[in-house]
Design a protein around this motif. Structure first.
Motif, PDB file in Angstrom:
ATOM      1  N   ALA A 162       0.830  -1.202   0.000  1.00 51.83           N
ATOM      2  CA  ALA A 162       0.000   0.000   0.000  1.00 51.83           C
ATOM      3  C   ALA A 162       0.864   1.251   0.000  1.00 51.83           C
ATOM      4  N   PRO A 163       0.516   2.256  -0.800  1.00 49.47           N
ATOM      5  CA  PRO A 163       1.252   3.518  -0.756  1.00 49.47           C
ATOM      6  C   PRO A 163       1.071   4.195   0.599  1.00 49.47           C
ATOM      7  N   ARG A 164       2.160   4.745   1.120  1.00 52.94           N
ATOM      8  CA  ARG A 164       2.134   5.394   2.436  1.00 52.94           C
ATOM      9  C   ARG A 164       2.383   6.887   2.285  1.00 52.94           C
ATOM     10  N   PHE A 165       1.673   7.657   3.088  1.00 48.87           N
ATOM     11  CA  PHE A 165       1.814   9.105   3.070  1.00 48.87           C
ATOM     12  C   PHE A 165       1.994   9.612   4.502  1.00 48.87           C
ATOM     13  N   ALA A 166       2.685  10.743   4.635  1.00 49.87           N
ATOM     14  CA  ALA A 166       2.913  11.356   5.946  1.00 49.87           C
ATOM     15  C   ALA A 166       1.936  12.512   6.143  1.00 49.87           C
ATOM     16  N   LEU A 167       1.410  12.640   7.355  1.00 50.26           N
ATOM     17  CA  LEU A 167       0.433  13.688   7.654  1.00 50.26           C
ATOM     18  C   LEU A 167       1.096  15.057   7.684  1.00 50.26           C
ATOM     19  N   VAL A 168       0.526  15.995   6.943  1.00 46.29           N
ATOM     20  CA  VAL A 168       1.019  17.371   6.901  1.00 46.29           C
ATOM     21  C   VAL A 168       0.150  18.283   7.755  1.00 46.29           C
ATOM     22  N   GLU A 169      -1.174  18.110   7.647  1.00 42.81           N
ATOM     23  CA  GLU A 169      -2.094  19.032   8.319  1.00 42.81           C
ATOM     24  C   GLU A 169      -3.437  18.362   8.510  1.00 42.81           C
ATOM     25  N   THR A 170      -4.105  18.716   9.596  1.00 43.39           N
ATOM     26  CA  THR A 170      -5.508  18.340   9.774  1.00 43.39           C
ATOM     27  C   THR A 170      -6.213  19.470  10.500  1.00 43.39           C
ATOM     28  N   ARG A 171      -7.427  19.811  10.061  1.00 47.78           N
ATOM     29  CA  ARG A 171      -8.193  20.880  10.719  1.00 47.78           C
ATOM     30  C   ARG A 171      -9.657  20.775  10.315  1.00 47.78           C
ATOM     31  N   ALA A 172     -10.474  21.468  11.064  1.00 47.96           N
ATOM     32  CA  ALA A 172     -11.906  21.478  10.793  1.00 47.96           C
ATOM     33  C   ALA A 172     -12.224  22.494   9.707  1.00 47.96           C
ATOM     34  N   LEU A 173     -13.153  22.112   8.826  1.00 48.43           N
ATOM     35  CA  LEU A 173     -13.724  23.020   7.842  1.00 48.43           C
ATOM     36  C   LEU A 173     -15.232  22.928   7.995  1.00 48.43           C
ATOM     37  N   GLY A 174     -15.800  23.846   8.760  1.00 48.73           N
ATOM     38  CA  GLY A 174     -17.219  23.718   9.076  1.00 48.73           C
ATOM     39  C   GLY A 174     -17.443  22.444   9.864  1.00 48.73           C
ATOM     40  N   ASP A 175     -18.353  21.590   9.399  1.00 49.96           N
ATOM     41  CA  ASP A 175     -18.636  20.320  10.064  1.00 49.96           C
ATOM     42  C   ASP A 175     -17.793  19.169   9.511  1.00 49.96           C
ATOM     43  N   ASP A 176     -16.857  19.472   8.618  1.00 51.02           N
ATOM     44  CA  ASP A 176     -16.027  18.434   8.002  1.00 51.02           C
ATOM     45  C   ASP A 176     -14.590  18.540   8.501  1.00 51.02           C
ATOM     46  N   ILE A 177     -13.800  17.524   8.200  1.00 52.13           N
ATOM     47  CA  ILE A 177     -12.391  17.503   8.565  1.00 52.13           C
ATOM     48  C   ILE A 177     -11.550  17.497   7.294  1.00 52.13           C
ATOM     49  N   LEU A 178     -10.597  18.417   7.223  1.00 54.38           N
ATOM     50  CA  LEU A 178      -9.603  18.425   6.154  1.00 54.38           C
ATOM     51  C   LEU A 178      -8.358  17.705   6.647  1.00 54.38           C
ATOM     52  N   HIS A 179      -7.840  16.786   5.837  1.00 55.27           N
ATOM     53  CA  HIS A 179      -6.547  16.200   6.161  1.00 55.27           C
ATOM     54  C   HIS A 179      -5.686  16.164   4.909  1.00 55.27           C
ATOM     55  N   HIS A 180      -4.438  16.623   5.073  1.00 53.31           N
ATOM     56  CA  HIS A 180      -3.486  16.737   3.975  1.00 53.31           C
ATOM     57  C   HIS A 180      -2.326  15.796   4.253  1.00 53.31           C
ATOM     58  N   TRP A 181      -2.026  14.930   3.301  1.00 48.41           N
ATOM     59  CA  TRP A 181      -0.959  13.943   3.427  1.00 48.41           C
ATOM     60  C   TRP A 181       0.005  14.103   2.262  1.00 48.41           C
ATOM     61  N   ARG A 182       1.271  13.837   2.526  1.00 47.19           N
ATOM     62  CA  ARG A 182       2.297  13.973   1.485  1.00 47.19           C
ATOM     63  C   ARG A 182       3.122  12.705   1.425  1.00 47.19           C
ATOM     64  N   ARG A 183       3.471  12.310   0.213  1.00 52.21           N
ATOM     65  CA  ARG A 183       4.339  11.134   0.058  1.00 52.21           C
ATOM     66  C   ARG A 183       5.593  11.325   0.889  1.00 52.21           C
ATOM     67  N   ARG A 184       5.975  10.309   1.613  1.00 54.56           N
ATOM     68  CA  ARG A 184       7.037  10.440   2.606  1.00 54.56           C
ATOM     69  C   ARG A 184       8.336  11.004   2.029  1.00 54.56           C
ATOM     70  N   ALA A 185       8.639  10.674   0.796  1.00 56.62           N
ATOM     71  CA  ALA A 185       9.888  11.160   0.200  1.00 56.62           C
ATOM     72  C   ALA A 185       9.899  12.674   0.064  1.00 56.62           C
ATOM     73  N   LEU A 186       8.710  13.303   0.097  1.00 57.57           N
ATOM     74  CA  LEU A 186       8.631  14.753  -0.065  1.00 57.57           C
ATOM     75  C   LEU A 186       8.515  15.473   1.264  1.00 57.57           C
ATOM     76  N   SER A 187       8.295  14.765   2.347  1.00 56.60           N
ATOM     77  CA  SER A 187       8.018  15.430   3.613  1.00 56.60           C
ATOM     78  C   SER A 187       9.266  15.974   4.286  1.00 56.60           C
ATOM     79  N   ALA A 188      10.443  15.501   3.888  1.00 53.12           N
ATOM     80  CA  ALA A 188      11.695  16.001   4.476  1.00 53.12           C
ATOM     81  C   ALA A 188      12.712  16.168   3.366  1.00 53.12           C
ATOM     82  N   PRO A 189      12.542  17.212   2.529  1.00 54.09           N
ATOM     83  CA  PRO A 189      13.422  17.381   1.382  1.00 54.09           C
ATOM     84  C   PRO A 189      14.858  17.641   1.790  1.00 54.09           C
ATOM     85  N   THR A 190      15.782  17.216   0.939  1.00 54.12           N
ATOM     86  CA  THR A 190      17.209  17.459   1.189  1.00 54.12           C
ATOM     87  C   THR A 190      17.774  18.410   0.155  1.00 54.12           C
TER      88      THR A 190
END
Length: 363
Positions: free
Chosen positions: A335-363
């Motif tokens: 299964a493809p894995r992603f790292a959590l970038v952000e989560t927050r409420a948008l009205g009554d819904d939840i926004l969650h943003h995930w990024r491919r792990r290779a991009l979460s800590a650029p060199t």
């Protein structure tokens, strides 16, 4: 540099094929000029900032979020403009991997006797410029996949009812993300089922991203919203070599751009080939809004860089339509894995943003 990066983001979605660059000129701890890449890719950020600063640019420090260009295009090189303005120092976040630049801008500025500092806020700049860097390094734009559904991952009831699972705040956020990307893309199944306009609405802006529909045979509705708007907002149709010539001609007559993409081993359009075609056309960033089968194919092909999820607080059960199609995964390590970038409420819904792990800590 943080300000230069923030300014550059104002050009996102509007300046392709150019990168969305920001520039700040500082003289004696006072900002005397600032700019960002303008719509259509020019004027460049440095040109805008220098024009604002005027004579105050002499001796100033220029903070630029990407190496100043060193090639003649429709405008002269920005490295030469900085030299001509007699700035005292140039600070850049990253070198530009475009082979027409790639160190050339830095070299010409240094050859003029102006010191250059590199690598300031480099990690942040890798993320800010990721779409452009992706196209230069990998030959394809960065891809964000949006998934919106119920708490249990369903996008419609068993009868197909789906409007609206998420609320107005989440839908408005989707429009803001459309505006920040060069292109908005869906598969042919979504185009046939929903006939979406894929335009940015209710944000007070005239600019529209390129709308991309991927359909091997171009069997798309020809009398709906999408067809009627083909000549007003850019519409690109990616199709296979077996698409009927008469369909291609009809869409072209409506103002659409039709692009042939080769199929994969399964005879369906290859996702990587799709993105390569968009990259060759100058697109830096793509926001994909489905559907389920197309989204699954993108994930299975390993071309999704970011995931944006909108989760509503309702349950539809197993009989509801799943958010993604089959991916052929039989073990967790597939299964493809992603790292959590952000989560927050948008009205009554939840926004969650995930990024491919290779991009979460650029060199």
């Amino acid at each position: 540099m943080a300000l230069a990066l923030a300014l550059g983001q104002r050009g996102q979605g509007r300046c392709w094929p150019n990168p969305a660059v920001g520039c700040v000129l500082v003289q004696s701890e006072r900002i005397v000029g600032r700019g960002w890449t303008q719509p259509g890719g020019r004027p460049h950020a440095e040109t805008v900032a220098l024009a604002q600063a005027g004579q105050a640019a002499e001796g100033a420090t220029a903070f630029v979020s990407l190496e100043p260009c060193a090639h003649h295009g429709k405008t002269p090189p920005c490295c030469d403009a900085l030299v001509a303005a007699r700035v005292g120092r140039v600070v850049i976040a990253l070198r530009d991997p475009d082979p027409r630049v790639d160190g050339g801008g830095v070299a010409r500025i240094r050859a003029a006797g102006i010191p250059v500092t590199e690598g300031v806020c480099a990690a942040e700049a890798e993320i800010a410029h990721f779409g452009f860097l992706s196209r230069q390094r990998r030959g394809r734009p960065a891809l964000t996949l949006k998934l919106a559904g119920s708490f249990d991952g369903r996008i419609a009831t068993a009868s197909g009812e789906s409007r609206w699972i998420t609320g107005p705040a989440a839908r408005r956020h989707v429009h803001a993300l459309r505006a920040r990307h060069d292109a908005v893309m869906v598969g042919g199944g979504t185009a046939r089922a929903d006939d979406p306009s894929l335009t940015v609405r209710d944000l007070g802006m005239a600019h529209q991203p390129v709308r991309v529909i991927v359909s091997r045979r171009l069997d798309l509705p020809e009398d709906g919203v999408m067809a009627r708007g083909a000549g007003t907002a850019p519409l690109w149709l990616l199709h296979g070599p077996d698409a009927p010539a008469d369909r291609i001609a009809r869409w072209q007559n409506r103002g659409a751009r039709c692009m042939v993409v080769q199929p994969g081993a399964d005879r369906q359009i290859d996702p990587a080939a799709c993105l390569a075609a968009l990259g060759a056309a100058g697109i830096n960033s793509v926001f994909c809004e489905g559907g389920g089968a197309f989204g699954a194919s993108l994930l299975a092909a390993g071309v999704v860089d970011d995931l944006i999820g909108y989760t509503a607080g309702l349950i539809l059960g197993a009989e509801g339509w799943p958010g993604l199609g089959a991916m052929g995964i039989s073990a967790l390590n597939q299964a493809p894995r992603f790292a959590l970038v952000e989560t927050r409420a948008l009205g009554d819904d939840i926004l969650h943003h995930w990024r491919r792990r290779a991009l979460s800590a650029p060199t």
